[in-house]
Design a protein around this motif. Structure first.
Motif, PDB file in Angstrom:
ATOM      1  N   MET A   1       0.844  -1.190   0.000  1.00 38.24           N
ATOM      2  CA  MET A   1       0.000   0.000   0.000  1.00 38.24           C
ATOM      3  C   MET A   1       0.883   1.245   0.000  1.00 38.24           C
ATOM      4  SD  MET A   1      -3.025   0.910   2.645  1.00 38.24           S
ATOM      5  CE  MET A   1      -3.618   2.553   2.819  1.00 38.24           C
ATOM      6  N   ALA A   2       0.528   2.192  -0.837  1.00 41.78           N
ATOM      7  CA  ALA A   2       1.314   3.426  -0.942  1.00 41.78           C
ATOM      8  C   ALA A   2       1.168   4.261   0.324  1.00 41.78           C
ATOM      9  CB  ALA A   2       0.843   4.233  -2.141  1.00 41.78           C
ATOM     10  N   ASN A   3       2.244   4.910   0.681  1.00 41.42           N
ATOM     11  CA  ASN A   3       2.174   5.892   1.765  1.00 41.42           C
ATOM     12  C   ASN A   3       2.588   7.227   1.162  1.00 41.42           C
ATOM     13  OD1 ASN A   3       2.736   7.644   3.952  1.00 41.42           O
ATOM     14  ND2 ASN A   3       2.830   5.870   5.303  1.00 41.42           N
ATOM     15  N   TYR A   4       1.579   8.003   0.750  1.00 45.93           N
ATOM     16  CA  TYR A   4       1.837   9.248   0.045  1.00 45.93           C
ATOM     17  C   TYR A   4       2.528  10.283   0.918  1.00 45.93           C
ATOM     18  CZ  TYR A   4      -1.246   7.023  -3.308  1.00 45.93           C
ATOM     19  OH  TYR A   4      -1.808   6.128  -4.190  1.00 45.93           O
ATOM     20  N   GLU A   5       2.243  10.277   2.206  1.00 45.83           N
ATOM     21  CA  GLU A   5       2.890  11.240   3.100  1.00 45.83           C
ATOM     22  C   GLU A   5       4.385  10.936   3.226  1.00 45.83           C
ATOM     23  OE1 GLU A   5       0.134  11.414   6.533  1.00 45.83           O
ATOM     24  OE2 GLU A   5      -1.338  11.068   4.938  1.00 45.83           O
ATOM     25  N   GLN A   6       4.758   9.648   3.259  1.00 45.46           N
ATOM     26  CA  GLN A   6       6.178   9.285   3.272  1.00 45.46           C
ATOM     27  C   GLN A   6       6.842   9.687   1.958  1.00 45.46           C
ATOM     28  OE1 GLN A   6       6.580   5.122   4.193  1.00 45.46           O
ATOM     29  NE2 GLN A   6       6.440   5.462   6.409  1.00 45.46           N
ATOM     30  N   ARG A   7       6.109   9.519   0.849  1.00 45.24           N
ATOM     31  CA  ARG A   7       6.649   9.908  -0.456  1.00 45.24           C
ATOM     32  C   ARG A   7       6.929  11.411  -0.494  1.00 45.24           C
ATOM     33  NH1 ARG A   7       3.530   7.332  -5.230  1.00 45.24           N
ATOM     34  NH2 ARG A   7       4.272   5.512  -4.111  1.00 45.24           N
ATOM     35  N   LEU A   8       6.000  12.209   0.039  1.00 45.70           N
ATOM     36  CA  LEU A   8       6.213  13.661   0.109  1.00 45.70           C
ATOM     37  C   LEU A   8       7.450  13.990   0.936  1.00 45.70           C
ATOM     38  CD1 LEU A   8       2.539  14.833   0.621  1.00 45.70           C
ATOM     39  CD2 LEU A   8       4.023  15.548  -1.257  1.00 45.70           C
ATOM     40  N   ALA A   9       7.575  13.351   2.090  1.00 44.52           N
ATOM     41  CA  ALA A   9       8.735  13.594   2.962  1.00 44.52           C
ATOM     42  C   ALA A   9      10.034  13.216   2.254  1.00 44.52           C
ATOM     43  CB  ALA A   9       8.582  12.828   4.272  1.00 44.52           C
ATOM     44  N   SER A  90      -5.761  10.868   6.277  1.00 41.28           N
ATOM     45  CA  SER A  90      -4.603  10.299   5.585  1.00 41.28           C
ATOM     46  C   SER A  90      -4.779  10.481   4.083  1.00 41.28           C
ATOM     47  CB  SER A  90      -4.474   8.804   5.896  1.00 41.28           C
ATOM     48  OG  SER A  90      -3.490   8.206   5.059  1.00 41.28           O
ATOM     49  N   LEU A  91      -3.690  10.821   3.425  1.00 38.35           N
ATOM     50  CA  LEU A  91      -3.731  10.936   1.960  1.00 38.35           C
ATOM     51  C   LEU A  91      -3.886   9.576   1.307  1.00 38.35           C
ATOM     52  CD1 LEU A  91      -0.976  13.641   1.330  1.00 38.35           C
ATOM     53  CD2 LEU A  91      -3.475  13.936   1.389  1.00 38.35           C
ATOM     54  N   ASP A  92      -3.610   8.494   2.043  1.00 37.58           N
ATOM     55  CA  ASP A  92      -3.760   7.152   1.490  1.00 37.58           C
ATOM     56  C   ASP A  92      -5.214   6.810   1.198  1.00 37.58           C
ATOM     57  OD1 ASP A  92      -1.034   6.776   1.538  1.00 37.58           O
ATOM     58  OD2 ASP A  92      -1.049   5.765   3.473  1.00 37.58           O
ATOM     59  N   ARG A  93      -6.151   7.591   1.689  1.00 34.82           N
ATOM     60  CA  ARG A  93      -7.567   7.376   1.365  1.00 34.82           C
ATOM     61  C   ARG A  93      -7.898   7.813  -0.065  1.00 34.82           C
ATOM     62  NH1 ARG A  93     -11.751   9.690   5.395  1.00 34.82           N
ATOM     63  NH2 ARG A  93     -13.095   8.720   3.828  1.00 34.82           N
ATOM     64  N   ILE A  94      -7.009   8.575  -0.690  1.00 31.72           N
ATOM     65  CA  ILE A  94      -7.238   9.021  -2.071  1.00 31.72           C
ATOM     66  C   ILE A  94      -6.927   7.858  -3.005  1.00 31.72           C
ATOM     67  CG2 ILE A  94      -6.529  10.613  -3.898  1.00 31.72           C
ATOM     68  CD1 ILE A  94      -5.816  12.611  -1.606  1.00 31.72           C
ATOM     69  N   THR A  95      -7.952   7.431  -3.758  1.00 35.44           N
ATOM     70  CA  THR A  95      -7.776   6.305  -4.677  1.00 35.44           C
ATOM     71  C   THR A  95      -7.777   6.743  -6.135  1.00 35.44           C
ATOM     72  OG1 THR A  95     -10.148   5.821  -4.654  1.00 35.44           O
ATOM     73  CG2 THR A  95      -8.766   4.659  -3.039  1.00 35.44           C
ATOM     74  N   GLY A  96      -8.100   8.000  -6.391  1.00 34.93           N
ATOM     75  CA  GLY A  96      -8.058   8.499  -7.759  1.00 34.93           C
ATOM     76  C   GLY A  96      -8.299   9.993  -7.819  1.00 34.93           C
ATOM     77  N   TRP A  97      -7.559  10.656  -8.696  1.00 36.86           N
ATOM     78  CA  TRP A  97      -7.783  12.076  -9.002  1.00 36.86           C
ATOM     79  C   TRP A  97      -8.663  12.104 -10.245  1.00 36.86           C
ATOM     80  CZ3 TRP A  97      -6.020  16.537  -6.546  1.00 36.86           C
ATOM     81  CH2 TRP A  97      -5.250  16.307  -5.412  1.00 36.86           C
ATOM     82  N   CYS A  98      -9.836  12.743 -10.144  1.00 37.29           N
ATOM     83  CA  CYS A  98     -10.803  12.746 -11.254  1.00 37.29           C
ATOM     84  C   CYS A  98     -10.592  13.932 -12.183  1.00 37.29           C
ATOM     85  CB  CYS A  98     -12.225  12.797 -10.707  1.00 37.29           C
ATOM     86  SG  CYS A  98     -12.657  11.371  -9.718  1.00 37.29           S
ATOM     87  N   ARG A  99     -10.724  15.134 -11.612  1.00 34.78           N
ATOM     88  CA  ARG A  99     -10.649  16.325 -12.440  1.00 34.78           C
ATOM     89  C   ARG A  99      -9.978  17.454 -11.673  1.00 34.78           C
ATOM     90  NH1 ARG A  99     -14.139  20.009 -10.704  1.00 34.78           N
ATOM     91  NH2 ARG A  99     -14.145  21.301 -12.543  1.00 34.78           N
ATOM     92  N   VAL A 100      -9.357  18.332 -12.433  1.00 36.55           N
ATOM     93  CA  VAL A 100      -8.686  19.511 -11.885  1.00 36.55           C
ATOM     94  C   VAL A 100      -9.101  20.693 -12.753  1.00 36.55           C
ATOM     95  CG1 VAL A 100      -6.417  20.610 -11.644  1.00 36.55           C
ATOM     96  CG2 VAL A 100      -6.736  18.234 -10.931  1.00 36.55           C
ATOM     97  N   PHE A 101      -9.445  21.803 -12.094  1.00 38.44           N
ATOM     98  CA  PHE A 101      -9.811  23.027 -12.797  1.00 38.44           C
ATOM     99  C   PHE A 101      -8.857  24.125 -12.325  1.00 38.44           C
ATOM    100  CE2 PHE A 101     -12.371  26.966 -13.141  1.00 38.44           C
ATOM    101  CZ  PHE A 101     -12.530  26.962 -14.513  1.00 38.44           C
ATOM    102  N   GLY A 102      -7.992  24.562 -13.226  1.00 40.42           N
ATOM    103  CA  GLY A 102      -6.986  25.562 -12.893  1.00 40.42           C
ATOM    104  C   GLY A 102      -7.288  26.911 -13.505  1.00 40.42           C
ATOM    105  N   GLU A 126       3.683  12.888  -9.715  1.00 39.08           N
ATOM    106  CA  GLU A 126       4.930  12.473  -9.060  1.00 39.08           C
ATOM    107  C   GLU A 126       4.641  11.820  -7.709  1.00 39.08           C
ATOM    108  OE1 GLU A 126       9.257  14.479  -7.925  1.00 39.08           O
ATOM    109  OE2 GLU A 126       7.739  15.682  -8.935  1.00 39.08           O
ATOM    110  N   VAL A 127       3.695  12.362  -6.961  1.00 38.55           N
ATOM    111  CA  VAL A 127       3.376  11.836  -5.626  1.00 38.55           C
ATOM    112  C   VAL A 127       2.510  10.577  -5.722  1.00 38.55           C
ATOM    113  CG1 VAL A 127       2.155  12.304  -3.461  1.00 38.55           C
ATOM    114  CG2 VAL A 127       3.613  14.069  -4.478  1.00 38.55           C
ATOM    115  N   PHE A 128       1.453  10.610  -6.536  1.00 40.01           N
ATOM    116  CA  PHE A 128       0.461   9.531  -6.556  1.00 40.01           C
ATOM    117  C   PHE A 128       0.697   8.495  -7.644  1.00 40.01           C
ATOM    118  CE2 PHE A 128      -1.549  12.860  -4.163  1.00 40.01           C
ATOM    119  CZ  PHE A 128      -2.242  12.176  -3.176  1.00 40.01           C
TER     120      PHE A 128
END
Length: 161
Positions: A1-9, A90-102, A126-128
């Motif tokens: 299981m990915a640990n996104y917070e560790q990846r950020l660190a 926890s960021l590990d609850r994120i299972t998918g990024w759907c859309r981004v509006f910039g 890079e993170v996910f």
């Protein structure tokens, strides 16, 4: 299981504290609105790690370069991840990024908002990783943004319940 917070660190990145708004500014909405397995993330601007708004401030193509604005978009990604972590636990609850509006605060005739928003997209992937981090996206130019931010971004993610 990915640990996104560790990846950020491991990347040397720190999530900022909650946004410190000017005393005269009230925002009557949540930063993250969870509905079932979706989290709708309100528009975020760039922040310093202490939660204060991060510069440079102004319009891209006027007093801010594409490179500076792209760096601001990366800071927006960290701001958003900080809000998601506070809401989800926890960021590990994120299972998918759907859309981004910039949205990019642009000088007249600036025609490259996608290059700016790439700073956000590149950090998320890079993170996910591409499987979880890839998302549909819009990037538009606007005449102004709150606090004179160069960039504001909102998103929708899928979360485990």
């Amino acid at each position: 299981m990915a640990n996104y917070e560790q990846r950020l660190a491991a990347m040397g990145l720190v999530l900022p504290q909650p946004l410190k708004l000017p005393s005269n500014m009230v925002l009557p909405f949540p930063w993250v609105n969870v509905r079932g397995n979706r989290a709708f993330v309100s528009g975020h601007g760039p922040q310093n790690t202490d939660g204060t708004p991060a510069g440079p401030f102004g319009a891209v193509g006027e007093n801010i370069s594409i490179e500076e604005a792209k760096a601001s978009a990366r800071k927006v990604a960290l701001s958003m991840l900080g809000s998601l972590k506070r809401e989800l636990g926890s960021l590990d609850r994120i299972t998918g990024w759907c859309r981004v509006f910039g949205m990019v605060n642009c000088a007249p005739r600036f025609a490259n908002p996608p290059a700016v928003i790439n700073g956000f997209t590149e950090l998320i992937i890079e993170v996910f990783g591409p499987e979880v981090g890839s998302h549909s996206r819009s990037a538009i130019g606007v005449a102004g943004l709150p606090l004179n931010f160069p960039v504001e971004i909102e998103a929708e993610v899928i979360v485990s319940t």
